[in-house]
Design an enzyme around this catalytic site. Structure first.
Site, PDB file in Angstrom:
ATOM      1  N   ASN A  41      -8.440   9.832  -0.830  1.00  0.00           N
ATOM      2  CA  ASN A  41      -8.946  10.415   0.409  1.00  0.00           C
ATOM      3  C   ASN A  41      -8.921  11.925   0.273  1.00  0.00           C
ATOM      4  OD1 ASN A  41      -9.153   7.864   1.760  1.00  0.00           O
ATOM      5  ND2 ASN A  41      -6.939   7.895   1.903  1.00  0.00           N
ATOM      6  N   HIS A  59       0.873  -1.180   0.000  1.00  0.00           N
ATOM      7  CA  HIS A  59       0.000   0.000   0.000  1.00  0.00           C
ATOM      8  C   HIS A  59       0.906   1.224   0.000  1.00  0.00           C
ATOM      9  CE1 HIS A  59      -3.462   2.443   1.992  1.00  0.00           C
ATOM     10  NE2 HIS A  59      -2.578   3.249   1.469  1.00  0.00           N
ATOM     11  N   ARG A  68      -9.121  14.392   2.348  1.00  0.00           N
ATOM     12  CA  ARG A  68      -8.953  15.020   3.660  1.00  0.00           C
ATOM     13  C   ARG A  68      -7.510  14.857   4.120  1.00  0.00           C
ATOM     14  NH1 ARG A  68      -8.096  10.251   6.214  1.00  0.00           N
ATOM     15  NH2 ARG A  68      -9.323   8.513   5.426  1.00  0.00           N
TER      16      ARG A  68
HETATM   17  C1  MV4 Z   1      -7.390  -4.593  -3.720  1.00  0.00           C
HETATM   18  C2  MV4 Z   1      -6.570  -5.654  -3.252  1.00  0.00           C
HETATM   19  C3  MV4 Z   1      -6.097  -6.557  -4.194  1.00  0.00           C
HETATM   20  N1  MV4 Z   1      -6.425  -6.424  -5.505  1.00  0.00           N
HETATM   21  N2  MV4 Z   1      -7.671  -4.495  -5.037  1.00  0.00           N
HETATM   22  C4  MV4 Z   1      -8.600  -2.795   0.516  1.00  0.00           C
HETATM   23  C5  MV4 Z   1      -8.923  -1.405   0.891  1.00  0.00           C
HETATM   24  C6  MV4 Z   1      -9.178  -0.715  -0.379  1.00  0.00           C
HETATM   25  N3  MV4 Z   1      -8.785   0.657  -0.266  1.00  0.00           N
HETATM   26  C7  MV4 Z   1      -8.425  -1.464  -1.390  1.00  0.00           C
HETATM   27  N4  MV4 Z   1      -8.160  -2.740  -0.832  1.00  0.00           N
HETATM   28  C8  MV4 Z   1      -7.631  -3.725  -1.565  1.00  0.00           C
HETATM   29  N5  MV4 Z   1      -7.873  -3.664  -2.889  1.00  0.00           N
HETATM   30  C9  MV4 Z   1      -7.210  -5.414  -5.890  1.00  0.00           C
HETATM   31  N6  MV4 Z   1      -7.534  -5.299  -7.188  1.00  0.00           N
HETATM   32  C10 MV4 Z   1      -6.297  -5.723  -1.887  1.00  0.00           C
HETATM   33  C11 MV4 Z   1      -6.830  -4.755  -1.028  1.00  0.00           C
HETATM   34  C12 MV4 Z   1      -6.452  -4.900   0.360  1.00  0.00           C
HETATM   35  C13 MV4 Z   1      -5.701  -3.940   1.038  1.00  0.00           C
HETATM   36  C14 MV4 Z   1      -5.284  -2.761   0.444  1.00  0.00           C
HETATM   37  C15 MV4 Z   1      -4.547  -1.823   1.129  1.00  0.00           C
HETATM   38  C16 MV4 Z   1      -4.162  -2.055   2.430  1.00  0.00           C
HETATM   39  C17 MV4 Z   1      -4.554  -3.206   3.039  1.00  0.00           C
HETATM   40  C18 MV4 Z   1      -5.317  -4.157   2.370  1.00  0.00           C
HETATM   41  C19 MV4 Z   1      -5.697  -5.324   3.018  1.00  0.00           C
HETATM   42  C20 MV4 Z   1      -6.460  -6.255   2.360  1.00  0.00           C
HETATM   43  C21 MV4 Z   1      -6.843  -6.040   1.038  1.00  0.00           C
END
Ligand code: MV4
Length: 451
Positions: A289, A208, A291
């Site tokens: 986001n 992330h 903010r």
């Molecule tokens: C995803 C992903 C895997 N592949 N999209 C979770 C929160 C949202 N903002 C986006 N998220 C995710 N999207 C795709 N195509 C995995 C997540 C995700 C995640 C993302 C960011 C931080 C932590 C996470 C934990 C689990 C899943």
């Protein structure tokens, strides 16, 4: 410039905003719930108003009480802080409707980014990389299967009105589509009152990484680089750092350039964060986001830019004080979130702070509202302090963090401090070898003390 700002928040972020106001010379109004009457932001503000009962719905989410407080105190602007009403388009409109300035982007931009399908489409059109998936809402299981043939498996269903990961469902192969589709739709309806869902190729091991931007009403946009927020559990970030160990200077400049150009075209004003997943050298936009964020301090440390000061100034119609060329990335910063919670199951641990000693020294910043004998109430977010360390290199930063976390004493409530002490001694954390699933996969070994 504003004469008086009402701060519609509590805790460390309310103090952070107060400090920025005082340094500019703006008067401040604190609002608080009954139980929060003795909070530091109430003591430090010029005026304060009790806006209701302890539950957030009665106080920090109570729009009419907050607007009344603003009116009786003669505030000319409202800062929503983080969480609570900070991404509530209706609140932003009502603040403006009452002749005050909402310190944030336009309600139109807030609405656009609140709808995850529209946000993704808009960003893609503006040249921001997105992950392949459905073109908007998925309307049937058959349509989902057809899309999956294009993207390949696994695929992920997400709620259009979602965000923060709630109600996401993975389908590993075609025979899982039906179930995942139905579950995602049901959860979207239950959680957000809107059963619209969309679909994406599922990224299995991303990091992330988010980009901080800052924009004024004159079309000036700068980015303050990235924050790596991969160390999280249940979508709750635990530590954030900048720069990310995986980005080269070229990659940072490239994504920063793409983002600032897009934000300029969008006409967005204020602070904002574009949240990406990063896998195999590629960025994929997830959400924006609209903010200030808890972890904004990490970017402040490495750039030397006061984000809240700039945020207030651009909301008042002033020009950004920096151009992109002025933004220099200096050293490394890590933020440790100290939450009043059990470090193993992350259940809240409210109660009295019996003993308190905060670390200090060069490169150690504490953003916190707690003091000895303060009672952590059970009603709100469990964040009680942020420790931000800043040093020349990542290695020095980790070494400083060790020393700072070892100085820290908080007694009376359970905290995440010990978990941080273990984290920074872990070899994967030390080498930077982690993804968004790392903490969940390693929590047991960490808390048992095995490395
Ligand atoms: C995803 C992903 C895997 N592949 N999209 C979770 C929160 C949202 N903002 C986006 N998220 C995710 N999207 C795709 N195509 C995995 C997540 C995700 C995640 C993302 C960011 C931080 C932590 C996470 C934990 C689990 C899943």
């Amino acid at each position: 410039m504003f004469n008086k700002i009402l701060i519609a928040n509590r805790g460390d972020i309310a103090i952070r905003i107060l400090r920025a106001c005082k340094e500019i010379g703006i008067k401040t109004v604190a609002v608080h719930s009954v139980v929060d009457a003795a909070l530091m932001h109430v003591k430090l503000a010029d005026e304060s108003v009790c806006i209701g009962g302890n539950r957030s719905s009665e106080s920090y989410l109570n729009i009419s009480a907050i607007l009344s407080a603003a009116e009786v105190t003669g505030a000319d602007a409202v800062h929503p802080g983080v969480g609570f009403l900070s991404e509530n388009e209706k609140f932003a409109r009502m603040v403006a409707g009452n002749g005050m300035t909402f310190i944030g982007p336009s309600p139109e931009h807030m609405r656009m980014m609140g709808d995850k399908i529209i946000a993704k489409k808009t960003m893609a059109e503006l040249g921001i990389p997105v992950v392949t998936g459905s073109d908007g809402e998925v309307k049937s299981e058959n349509e989902a299967k057809e899309i999956a043939l294009q993207t390949g498996y696994p695929v992920l269903f997400k709620a259009a009105s979602g965000g923060g990961g709630k109600g996401m469902k993975v389908a590993q192969q075609e025979d899982e589509i039906e179930n995942a589709y139905k579950m995602a739709k049901a959860e979207a309806r239950a959680n957000f009152g809107d059963d619209g869902i969309y679909m994406e190729r599922y990224l299995a091991h991303p990091r992330h990484i988010e980009i901080q931007i800052l924009a004024d009403t004159f079309g000036n946009v700068v980015h303050l680089g990235e924050r790596d927020c991969s160390i999280q559990r249940n979508h709750q970030k635990l530590l954030e750092e900048s720069p990310s160990v995986v980005l080269t200077e070229d990659e940072r400049e490239k994504i920063g350039d793409i983002v600032t150009k897009a934000i300029r075209k969008l006409g967005y004003v204020g602070v904002g964060t574009l949240e990406f997943l990063y896998e195999n050298g590629e960025f994929f936009f997830m959400e924006m986001n609209t903010r200030l964020q808890v972890e904004h301090s990490v970017s402040e440390e490495i750039t030397g830019i006061d984000l809240v000061n700039e945020q207030i100034k651009v909301a008042a119609g002033e020009k950004l004080s920096v151009t992109q060329d002025d933004v220099k990335f200096n050293g490394h910063a890590i933020e440790f979130r100290i939450n009043a919670e059990n470090p193993e199951n992350f259940m809240p641990s409210p109660g009295r702070i019996e003993e308190l000693y905060f670390p200090g020294g060069k490169g150690v910043r504490i953003d916190s509202h707690i003091y000895r004998d303060y009672i952590v109430p059970p009603y709100y977010d469990s964040l009680i302090a942020k420790i931000i360390v800043h040093s020349k290199t990542r290695e020095e930063c980790l070494s400083k963090a060790k020393r700072a976390l070892d100085e820290l004493v908080i007694e009376g409530v359970e905290t995440t401090a010990d978990l941080h002490r273990k984290l920074i001694r872990n070899k994967d954390i030390m080498s930077g070898d982690f993804d968004i699933h790392w903490l969940e996969n390693n929590l047991e070994t960490l808390t048992k003390g095995e490395q």
